[in-house]
Write a protein that holds these residues in place. Structure first.
Motif, PDB file in Angstrom:
ATOM      1  N   GLN A  45      54.131 -32.822  61.030  1.00 20.35           N
ATOM      2  CA  GLN A  45      54.393 -33.688  60.168  1.00 20.35           C
ATOM      3  C   GLN A  45      53.599 -33.848  58.903  1.00 20.35           C
ATOM      4  O   GLN A  45      52.366 -34.347  59.059  1.00 20.35           O
TER       5      GLN A  45
ATOM      6  N   GLY B   3      66.785 -32.836  57.588  1.00 18.68           N
ATOM      7  CA  GLY B   3      65.825 -32.019  57.426  1.00 18.68           C
ATOM      8  C   GLY B   3      65.777 -30.824  57.677  1.00 18.68           C
ATOM      9  O   GLY B   3      66.867 -30.112  57.733  1.00 18.68           O
ATOM     10  N   VAL B   4      64.806 -30.046  57.984  1.00 15.95           N
ATOM     11  CA  VAL B   4      64.947 -28.681  58.438  1.00 15.95           C
ATOM     12  C   VAL B   4      65.614 -28.504  60.028  1.00 15.95           C
ATOM     13  O   VAL B   4      64.982 -29.295  60.696  1.00 15.95           O
ATOM     14  N   SER B   5      66.343 -27.835  60.037  1.00 12.68           N
ATOM     15  CA  SER B   5      66.887 -27.612  61.484  1.00 12.68           C
ATOM     16  C   SER B   5      66.868 -26.213  62.044  1.00 12.68           C
ATOM     17  O   SER B   5      66.768 -25.243  61.017  1.00 12.68           O
ATOM     18  N   ILE B  26      65.544 -27.369  54.255  1.00  5.98           N
ATOM     19  CA  ILE B  26      65.945 -28.426  53.404  1.00  5.98           C
ATOM     20  C   ILE B  26      66.683 -27.718  52.093  1.00  5.98           C
ATOM     21  O   ILE B  26      66.249 -26.783  51.523  1.00  5.98           O
ATOM     22  N   HIS B  29      64.986 -26.079  48.591  1.00  4.48           N
ATOM     23  CA  HIS B  29      63.527 -25.663  48.981  1.00  4.48           C
ATOM     24  C   HIS B  29      63.627 -24.007  48.780  1.00  4.48           C
ATOM     25  O   HIS B  29      64.067 -23.445  49.342  1.00  4.48           O
ATOM     26  N   TYR B 101      57.711 -29.191  55.117  1.00  6.99           N
ATOM     27  CA  TYR B 101      58.571 -29.831  56.040  1.00  6.99           C
ATOM     28  C   TYR B 101      58.976 -29.037  57.073  1.00  6.99           C
ATOM     29  O   TYR B 101      59.511 -27.921  56.972  1.00  6.99           O
ATOM     30  N   GLY B 103      60.786 -28.005  60.901  1.00 14.10           N
ATOM     31  CA  GLY B 103      61.652 -28.052  61.868  1.00 14.10           C
ATOM     32  C   GLY B 103      61.059 -28.370  63.288  1.00 14.10           C
ATOM     33  O   GLY B 103      59.997 -28.241  63.599  1.00 14.10           O
TER      34      GLY B 103
END
Lengths: 114, 111
Positions: A45, B3-5, B26, B29, B101, B103
């Motif tokens: 993060q 978010g990113v999965s 995302i 992006h 970001y 996942g």
């Protein structure tokens, strides 16, 4: 990208400030300092980044020394949820923002204790 | 927003099997990255896409690893003839500018 050096682990009492150091003595003038953290079983993060001025956001503060050879990430009031591995990364920022990959080291494992 | 999965979250493969790992970045992006994280180590870069173009694949450890992003959105990392040393968490990250970001990763175990 320049290499960074961080302590392997640190402890911090809940509610106290956590100060995580990072050495980047070979940093170049166009390299930024980034901090990411990785909580167990999650992806990294983004926390904060800076070039030479100190930076603050809702998560943390970043203090960069005048010679830019080291920096400190400060979590002002650590909570148990801040227990994670914290990575200090230096990278060049291209035009329009960083496009390149991140080079992670082993980071600092911060344990926040009650 | 979402978010990113990544899917699947966990995958067990017998040595020699082929696997495919999916990343949904995302929306909007442009940049997409794949990283490999061995136990106790930091993530290591595998490959990078800008839209559908694979601009850097210098981190792919062997020609058994292949990644694609045909329409500039969803990406798939494929590993052929899996080996035990491929066991790791595979992380996908997307980016519009400075921040990446990530996942949650796919944990691959090769038995």
């Amino acid at each position: 990208d320049a290499k960074t050096t961080q302590p392997t682990s640190m402890d911090c009492a809940e509610g106290r400030a956590a100060n995580l150091p990072c050495n980047h003595s070979t940093i170049s003038g166009n390299e930024y300092v980034y901090w990411y953290r990785q909580i167990h079983s999650q992806g990294p993060q983004y926390i904060i980044h800076g070039l030479k001025n100190n930076e603050t956001n809702e998560m943390a503060s970043l203090i960069i020394t005048e010679d830019r050879k080291s920096s400190t990430l400060i979590l002002p009031h650590a909570t148990l949820r801040d227990t994670a591995v914290y990575y200090c990364i230096v990278r060049v920022e291209g035009y329009g923002g960083s496009q390149g990959n991140l080079i992670f080291g082993k980071g600092t494992k911060l344990s926040v204790k009650p | 927003g979402a978010g990113v999965s990544q899917s699947p979250r966990y995958k067990v493969a017998k040595r020699g099997q082929d696997v495919a790992l999916r990343c949904d970045p995302i929306s909007g992006h442009v940049s997409l990255f794949w990283y490999q994280q061995a136990l106790g180590q930091g993530p290591e870069f595998l490959t990078y896409f800008q839209n559908e173009a694979q601009l850097d694949k210098s981190g792919l450890p062997s020609d058994r690893f292949f990644a694609e992003r045909p329409e500039g959105s969803v990406s798939t990392l494929k590993i052929q003839r899996t080996q035990q040393e491929d066991s790791a968490v595979y992380l996908c990250a997307s980016s519009l500018s400075r921040e990446q970001y990530f996942g949650p990763g796919t944990r691959l175990t090769v038995t």
